[in-house]
Scaffold this motif. Structure first.
Motif: not given
Length: 113
Positions: A57-62, A64
């Protein structure tokens, strides 16, 4: 020394081929981003093949990437789970699970970043 390395590789190969669980990467000091109990019923006289697709998911950063994958066979059968796309170092994963003939699939899948 060369004999020791050869024996270690031989034992590791024997352990990998005897085991129906899939362990890739590491989960030490890694954050778990995905867990799912995957369960499918059996097909009569056939092997069941299913795919599990996952994207971080985007909330973990691109930036990651996946650092660890664990697919644990809960039935202790001779089923297999293989990474067919993405995997370690990528932000997505496609996991192919194939059952034993005439048996269902039941896996615990964990993914770590």
């Amino acid at each position: 020394m060369k004999l020791f390395v050869f024996i270690a590789v031989l034992v590791a190969a024997a352990v990998i081929t005897d085991c129906s669980h899939t362990f890739l990467g590491t989960n030490v000091l890694r954050q778990q981003v995905f867990h799912r109990n995957v369960k499918y019923n059996s097909y009569t006289f056939q092997k069941r093949v299913e795919y599990l697709n996952f994207t971080i998911p985007a909330k973990f950063g691109y930036s990651s990437s996946i650092q660890g994958i664990l697919a644990y066979d809960r039935l202790d059968s001779s089923a297999s789970a293989n990474v067919t796309a993405g995997g370690l170092g990528f932000n997505s994963l496609s996991l192919r699970m194939k059952s034993q003939r005439g048996r269902g699939l039941s896996y615990d899948v964990y993914i770590y970043v």
